[in-house]
Design an enzyme around this catalytic site. Structure first.
Site, PDB file in Angstrom:
ATOM      1  N   HIS A  56       0.725  -1.089  -0.057  1.00 17.64           N
ATOM      2  CA  HIS A  56      -0.013   0.022  -0.072  1.00 17.64           C
ATOM      3  C   HIS A  56       0.795   1.175  -0.016  1.00 17.64           C
ATOM      4  CE1 HIS A  56      -3.812   2.198   1.349  1.00 17.64           C
ATOM      5  NE2 HIS A  56      -2.736   2.983   1.348  1.00 17.64           N
ATOM      6  N   HIS A  58       1.379   5.236  -2.451  1.00 17.97           N
ATOM      7  CA  HIS A  58       0.696   6.191  -3.203  1.00 17.97           C
ATOM      8  C   HIS A  58       1.845   6.726  -4.137  1.00 17.97           C
ATOM      9  CE1 HIS A  58      -3.398   6.484  -1.504  1.00 17.97           C
ATOM     10  NE2 HIS A  58      -2.831   6.072  -0.344  1.00 17.97           N
ATOM     11  N   GLN A 151      -9.658   9.110  -4.964  1.00 22.31           N
ATOM     12  CA  GLN A 151      -9.420   9.886  -3.605  1.00 22.31           C
ATOM     13  C   GLN A 151     -10.589  10.752  -3.166  1.00 22.31           C
ATOM     14  OE1 GLN A 151      -5.884  10.536  -1.530  1.00 22.31           O
ATOM     15  NE2 GLN A 151      -7.749  10.684  -0.613  1.00 22.31           N
ATOM     16  N   HIS A 209      -9.719   1.998   0.870  1.00 24.68           N
ATOM     17  CA  HIS A 209      -9.470   2.617   2.145  1.00 24.68           C
ATOM     18  C   HIS A 209     -10.665   2.758   2.885  1.00 24.68           C
ATOM     19  CE1 HIS A 209      -6.045   4.076  -0.103  1.00 24.68           C
ATOM     20  NE2 HIS A 209      -5.550   5.116   0.565  1.00 24.68           N
ATOM     21  N   GLU A 212     -11.023   5.164   7.361  1.00 25.18           N
ATOM     22  CA  GLU A 212      -9.802   5.608   7.734  1.00 25.18           C
ATOM     23  C   GLU A 212     -10.005   7.225   8.530  1.00 25.18           C
ATOM     24  OE1 GLU A 212      -5.317   7.332   6.264  1.00 25.18           O
ATOM     25  OE2 GLU A 212      -7.056   6.773   4.796  1.00 25.18           O
ATOM     26  N   ASP A 308       2.597   3.581   2.990  1.00 28.15           N
ATOM     27  CA  ASP A 308       1.292   4.399   2.773  1.00 28.15           C
ATOM     28  C   ASP A 308       2.205   5.638   1.747  1.00 28.15           C
ATOM     29  OD1 ASP A 308      -0.947   5.535   2.144  1.00 28.15           O
ATOM     30  OD2 ASP A 308      -1.452   5.746   4.286  1.00 28.15           O
ATOM     31  N   TRP A 314       0.611  13.840   3.158  1.00 26.87           N
ATOM     32  CA  TRP A 314      -0.206  13.323   4.242  1.00 26.87           C
ATOM     33  C   TRP A 314       1.101  12.910   5.297  1.00 26.87           C
ATOM     34  CZ3 TRP A 314      -1.822  12.206  -0.581  1.00 26.87           C
ATOM     35  CH2 TRP A 314      -3.147  12.591  -0.820  1.00 26.87           C
TER      36      TRP A 314
END
Length: 416
Positions: A56, A58, A151, A209, A212, A308, A314
């Protein structure tokens, strides 16, 4: 290629491994230490393991922290806002340059299998097309799965369903979702059932997702698991994050686990990311915001760790080192007992492979592809204690990276 003096996970003694035509052809226990030939690789009693799996990440957003603005609150939702500001700046060249930089970091740290979420709430699908175009080029170094990740929502974003269908046509391997970010609970529920139907229709994997958020009332996981159970595709479905489970009351969670086990879905925890993002609305005590990793594992369900982000809106840190993520996760999830440590590498190897549905061609077994890494330490516990380097990464019998452990020029004298 022949590898001598290797320790193997869960096995006693030293082993010699032979690879031919890109596959393991022989794995035998040695009768003591072997003096290796010049042409062979000496593991020097270090651990030979299947490669790390990054389940996982991005890749479309790597190395964009602070562009054009920083996430000052440190929350998930501000991160989404900052990314929405960066998204119009995307070009194919920009995406590919950053992706290649990140993949090199991951490969250097023993990763050979990656699942990346790519934002498809972009009518032009710039990032998705750019990363799909890199897939073949990168195949000598990694296996890449691409998640079509909405997203900003499927039902809450204009033409979200059409963009998902288009992303699959463009080459996405996995269907994503984000129910807790949809405008309403009803939208979130509908999105979960829609993506499961879509996955069944196209024979795709699913990675959502899911929940979360710190809200203990966010319960889309039960919807996802039920839909997967009804269609009989649970082993192809993954729930990432499930941070709200950290805040569920224990009575509800006990009931939920019955459904989760029956559904056979997979889980991914993101320890460093969620410790950073969650608990932002708390005074003290502050929640950790990580799903119930130990409880899921002890219940016999499949769970793995991912990192992630690498320096994005983030999470401003990240360096491609899954051992760092593992170290953080076992600390924060109270998994420091010796029995936990003995199998801790499962969380970044075998369990990730099961999540990605690649177990058939993954592992140290005769007949399987000769993909492996050599780690400092003789077993899971020593590897975690040392937090050392990946000494070798080998793919189909060819060395991708090699490095020597650091040594002092002279021995430090003992203090008398």
């Amino acid at each position: 290629m022949i590898i001598n003096n290797a320790k193997l996970r869960g096995k006693q003694g030293l082993h010699s491994i032979e690879c031919e035509n890109g596959r393991f052809v022989s794995i035998i226990e040695q009768d003591g230490l072997v003096i290796p030939l010049e042409s062979s690789l000496d593991a020097k009693m270090n651990l030979l393991s299947a490669p790390f799996v990054e389940p996982h990440i991005h890749l479309d957003a790597v190395f964009t922290a602070g562009e054009p603005n920083w996430n000052l609150s440190g929350t998930l939702f501000e991160g989404i806002e900052r990314w929405a500001e960066r998204k119009p700046m995307l070009t194919s060249e920009d995406v590919q340059r950053r992706v290649l930089k990140a993949v090199q970091l991951l490969v250097e740290n023993g990763v050979q299998h990656i699942r990346t979420h790519v934002d498809i709430t972009d009518p032009e699908l710039v990032a998705l097309k750019a990363i799909v175009a890199l897939k073949e080029k990168l195949s000598a170094y990694i296996d890449l799965q691409i998640v079509a990740f909405p997203q900003e929502g499927i039902l809450s974003f204009p033409n979200g369903k059409q963009l998902m269908e288009k992303a699959l046509e463009q080459g996405a391997d996995v269907i994503g979702g984000i129910p807790h970010f949809e405008y309403t609970r009803e939208y979130g529920v509908e999105s979960m059932r829609w993506i499961i139907d879509l996955a069944e229709k196209h024979g795709k994997l699913v990675d959502v997702h899911c929940d979360e958020i710190d809200d203990g009332a966010s319960r889309f996981l039960e919807v996802l698991a039920t839909a997967a159970l009804e269609k009989g595709i649970g082993e192809r479905v993954t729930a990432s994050h499930t941070s709200a489970m950290h805040s569920y009351n224990n009575a509800y969670c006990s009931k939920l686990f019955r459904l989760l086990k029956k559904s056979k879905i997979n889980f991914i925890a993101l320890p460093t990311e969620n410790m950073h993002l969650q608990g932002r609305f708390d005074g003290y005590p502050k929640i950790r915001g990580i799903t119930r990793v130990k409880e899921i594992k002890d219940a016999g369900m499949n769970i793995c760790f991912g990192q992630d982000s690498i320096q994005d809106p983030w999470y401003t840190l990240g360096n491609g080192k899954l051992l760092r993520v593992l170290d953080s996760g076992i600390h924060s999830c109270h998994m420091m007992g010796y029995e936990d440590l003995e199998t801790a590498l499962d969380l970044i190897t075998d369990n990730g492979a099961k999540t990605l549905n690649i177990s058939e061609n993954y592992g140290i077994e005769v007949g399987k592809p000769a993909n492996f890494i050599i780690l400092e330490g003789s077993n899971d516990v020593e590897v975690i204690q040392k937090q050392g380097d990946v000494l070798y990464s080998v793919r189909e019998g060819e060395i991708l990276i090699s490095r020597q452990p650091a040594t002092l020029n002279q021995t430090i004298p003992l203090i008398e």
